[in-house]
Design a protein around this motif. Structure first.
Motif, PDB file in Angstrom:
ATOM      1  N   ARG A 125      52.242  35.835  45.945  1.00  0.00           N
ATOM      2  CA  ARG A 125      52.435  34.932  47.077  1.00  0.00           C
ATOM      3  C   ARG A 125      51.936  35.575  48.365  1.00  0.00           C
ATOM      4  N   TYR A 126      52.135  36.874  48.486  1.00  0.00           N
ATOM      5  CA  TYR A 126      51.594  37.592  49.648  1.00  0.00           C
ATOM      6  C   TYR A 126      50.071  37.540  49.627  1.00  0.00           C
ATOM      7  N   PHE A 127      49.474  37.766  48.445  1.00  0.00           N
ATOM      8  CA  PHE A 127      48.017  37.669  48.305  1.00  0.00           C
ATOM      9  C   PHE A 127      47.535  36.272  48.698  1.00  0.00           C
ATOM     10  N   LEU A 150      40.885  33.826  42.023  1.00  0.00           N
ATOM     11  CA  LEU A 150      40.484  34.827  42.999  1.00  0.00           C
ATOM     12  C   LEU A 150      39.578  34.171  44.047  1.00  0.00           C
ATOM     13  N   LEU A 151      39.998  34.226  45.305  1.00  0.00           N
ATOM     14  CA  LEU A 151      39.240  33.608  46.389  1.00  0.00           C
ATOM     15  C   LEU A 151      38.367  34.614  47.144  1.00  0.00           C
ATOM     16  N   ASP A 152      38.793  35.863  47.186  1.00  0.00           N
ATOM     17  CA  ASP A 152      38.063  36.867  47.960  1.00  0.00           C
ATOM     18  C   ASP A 152      37.993  38.178  47.171  1.00  0.00           C
ATOM     19  N   PRO A 153      37.128  38.228  46.145  1.00  0.00           N
ATOM     20  CA  PRO A 153      37.019  39.436  45.310  1.00  0.00           C
ATOM     21  C   PRO A 153      36.658  40.690  46.102  1.00  0.00           C
ATOM     22  N   ASP A 154      35.872  40.545  47.160  1.00  0.00           N
ATOM     23  CA  ASP A 154      35.468  41.714  47.943  1.00  0.00           C
ATOM     24  C   ASP A 154      36.670  42.373  48.615  1.00  0.00           C
ATOM     25  N   ARG A 155      37.540  41.568  49.175  1.00  0.00           N
ATOM     26  CA  ARG A 155      38.747  42.130  49.812  1.00  0.00           C
ATOM     27  C   ARG A 155      39.701  42.691  48.766  1.00  0.00           C
ATOM     28  N   LEU A 180      43.690  42.080  38.588  1.00  0.00           N
ATOM     29  CA  LEU A 180      43.100  40.752  38.725  1.00  0.00           C
ATOM     30  C   LEU A 180      41.577  40.820  38.638  1.00  0.00           C
ATOM     31  N   LEU A 181      40.983  41.821  39.258  1.00  0.00           N
ATOM     32  CA  LEU A 181      39.531  41.982  39.200  1.00  0.00           C
ATOM     33  C   LEU A 181      39.059  42.300  37.788  1.00  0.00           C
ATOM     34  N   GLU A 182      39.808  43.139  37.089  1.00  0.00           N
ATOM     35  CA  GLU A 182      39.452  43.484  35.715  1.00  0.00           C
ATOM     36  C   GLU A 182      39.542  42.262  34.803  1.00  0.00           C
ATOM     37  N   GLU A 183      40.595  41.480  34.964  1.00  0.00           N
ATOM     38  CA  GLU A 183      40.758  40.278  34.149  1.00  0.00           C
ATOM     39  C   GLU A 183      39.644  39.275  34.427  1.00  0.00           C
ATOM     40  N   SER A 184      39.283  39.128  35.697  1.00  0.00           N
ATOM     41  CA  SER A 184      38.218  38.206  36.063  1.00  0.00           C
ATOM     42  C   SER A 184      36.897  38.630  35.433  1.00  0.00           C
ATOM     43  N   ALA A 185      36.636  39.944  35.421  1.00  0.00           N
ATOM     44  CA  ALA A 185      35.409  40.453  34.800  1.00  0.00           C
ATOM     45  C   ALA A 185      35.414  40.219  33.294  1.00  0.00           C
ATOM     46  N   LEU A 186      36.556  40.418  32.651  1.00  0.00           N
ATOM     47  CA  LEU A 186      36.663  40.222  31.208  1.00  0.00           C
ATOM     48  C   LEU A 186      36.445  38.755  30.828  1.00  0.00           C
ATOM     49  N   GLU A 187      37.002  37.853  31.622  1.00  0.00           N
ATOM     50  CA  GLU A 187      36.933  36.428  31.315  1.00  0.00           C
ATOM     51  C   GLU A 187      35.667  35.769  31.856  1.00  0.00           C
ATOM     52  N   GLY A 188      34.962  36.472  32.745  1.00  0.00           N
ATOM     53  CA  GLY A 188      33.752  35.898  33.321  1.00  0.00           C
ATOM     54  C   GLY A 188      34.028  34.698  34.208  1.00  0.00           C
ATOM     55  N   SER A 189      35.185  34.710  34.853  1.00  0.00           N
ATOM     56  CA  SER A 189      35.586  33.570  35.683  1.00  0.00           C
ATOM     57  C   SER A 189      36.532  34.047  36.776  1.00  0.00           C
ATOM     58  N   PRO A 190      36.477  33.424  37.969  1.00  0.00           N
ATOM     59  CA  PRO A 190      37.441  33.781  39.025  1.00  0.00           C
ATOM     60  C   PRO A 190      38.822  33.173  38.795  1.00  0.00           C
ATOM     61  N   GLU A 232      47.488  35.756  52.365  1.00  0.00           N
ATOM     62  CA  GLU A 232      46.389  36.507  52.969  1.00  0.00           C
ATOM     63  C   GLU A 232      45.022  35.918  52.620  1.00  0.00           C
ATOM     64  N   GLY A 233      45.005  34.845  51.831  1.00  0.00           N
ATOM     65  CA  GLY A 233      43.758  34.212  51.461  1.00  0.00           C
ATOM     66  C   GLY A 233      42.978  34.922  50.375  1.00  0.00           C
ATOM     67  N   LEU A 234      43.657  35.785  49.618  1.00  0.00           N
ATOM     68  CA  LEU A 234      42.989  36.541  48.559  1.00  0.00           C
ATOM     69  C   LEU A 234      42.940  35.755  47.248  1.00  0.00           C
ATOM     70  N   VAL A 235      43.976  34.970  46.979  1.00  0.00           N
ATOM     71  CA  VAL A 235      44.054  34.210  45.731  1.00  0.00           C
ATOM     72  C   VAL A 235      44.633  32.834  46.005  1.00  0.00           C
ATOM     73  N   LYS A 236      44.484  31.954  45.031  1.00  0.00           N
ATOM     74  CA  LYS A 236      45.131  30.645  45.056  1.00  0.00           C
ATOM     75  C   LYS A 236      45.975  30.529  43.798  1.00  0.00           C
TER      76      LYS A 236
END
Length: 219
Positions: A190-192, A207-212, A155-165, A195-199
Motif C-alpha cells: 500500500r505504501y508502494f 508494476l508502474l515504475d520499474p526504474d524506481r 517484484l522485479l524478479e517476478e516480473s522478469a520471470l513472468e515477462g509481464s508487469p 508512492e506510485g510504484l505499483v497498482k
C-alpha cells in the motif's frame, strides 16, 4: 531419449551408464500446487526439470514459509534426495509453482552413478554449491536488507520471470516467498501504491515504475 538433451554431462557417460540412467529416469507430470517433496524423511530421488517451475522452501513450526530458491527447466534438484547426501539432512518442501514435468531418478541409482562417474559427481557438487550460495545470499538479504528493498527486488524478479508487469499473485503468497506475515506485505504494498510504484488489484500487483523499484532495491 529426450532426457539426454537435459542432462548436462550426458556425453561424458559411457554407453552402459547412459542406458542405466535412461532406464531408471521416470518422467512425471504434476499440476501447479502439487507438493512434490515434503521433508528429509521423504527421499524421492533426484529430479531433473523438463518444463515448468519448482519452488524449494522451508516451513517454520508456526507455519511461516521462506523460499530458498526456484528450479527451472534443465535444473537438477538434489534436496529431494538429501537422505543419501552426507551433510544435507534438511527439512525442505518442494512445490510445483506451475504445471511441471520432471524426470525422477531413484536416489540409490544416482548415487551409484556418482561413485563411478567423476563428471556426474562434479556436476552434482556444482549444483549443491550453487544452491548453498543461493541460501547464503538469502540469509544475507534477510539479516541485512530492509523489507522494502527485499520486496522491490522480489517484484522485479517476478516480473522478469513472468515477462509481464502484472503479477497474478496474492499478498499471502508474496509473504510466503519472503518469510513475512501477510499484514506486513500488505502495508508495504500500500505504501508502494501511494508512492506510485505499483497498482494493487484483487489477486494482482502491477508494476508502474520499474526504474524506481530498481533504484530502491539497489539502494
Amino acid at each position: 531419449m529426450e532426457f539426454s538433451e537435459y542432462f548436462p554431462v550426458w556425453d561424458k557417460l559411457t554407453p552402459v551408464q547412459q542406458q542405466m540412467l535412461a532406464d531408471n529416469a521416470t518422467l512425471r507430470a504434476v499440476p501447479k500446487g502439487t507438493v512434490v517433496h515434503n521433508g528429509s524423511a521423504d527421499c524421492i530421488g533426484f529430479l531433473l526439470v523438463r518444463t515448468g517451475q519448482l519452488r524449494v522452501y522451508i516451513l517454520s513450526d508456526e507455519g511461516r514459509e521462506v523460499t530458498l530458491y526456484r528450479l527451472f527447466p534443465r535444473d537438477l534438484c538434489v534436496m529431494s534426495a538429501s537422505c543419501i547426501l552426507r551433510g544435507l539432512q534438511y527439512d525442505v518442501t518442494i512445490e510445483a509453482e506451475k504445471d511441471t514435468e520432471f524426470w525422477q531418478i531413484p536416489a540409490q541409482r544416482y548415487k551409484a552413478l556418482m561413485e563411478e562417474s567423476a563428471p556426474v559427481a562434479n556436476y552434482t557438487n556444482e549444483v549443491m554449491t550453487t544452491h548453498f550460495s543461493d541460501v547464503m545470499w538469502l540469509i544475507e538479504q534477510i539479516l541485512w536488507k530492509s523489507f522494502d528493498k527485499r520486496l522491490a527486488a522480489f517484484l522485479l524478479e517476478e516480473s522478469a520471470l513472468e515477462g509481464s508487469p502484472t503479477l497474478k499473485t496474492t499478498h499471502e503468497t508474496i509473504g510466503h516467498h519472503l518469510g513475512s506475515p501477510r499484514e506486513v506485505v500488505t502495508r508495504m504494498l500500500r505504501y508502494f501504491q501511494d508512492e506510485g510504484l505499483v497498482k494493487l488489484s484483487r489477486g494482482s500487483v502491477t508494476l508502474l515504475d520499474p526504474d524506481r523499484l530498481q533504484a530502491l532495491a539497489e539502494d
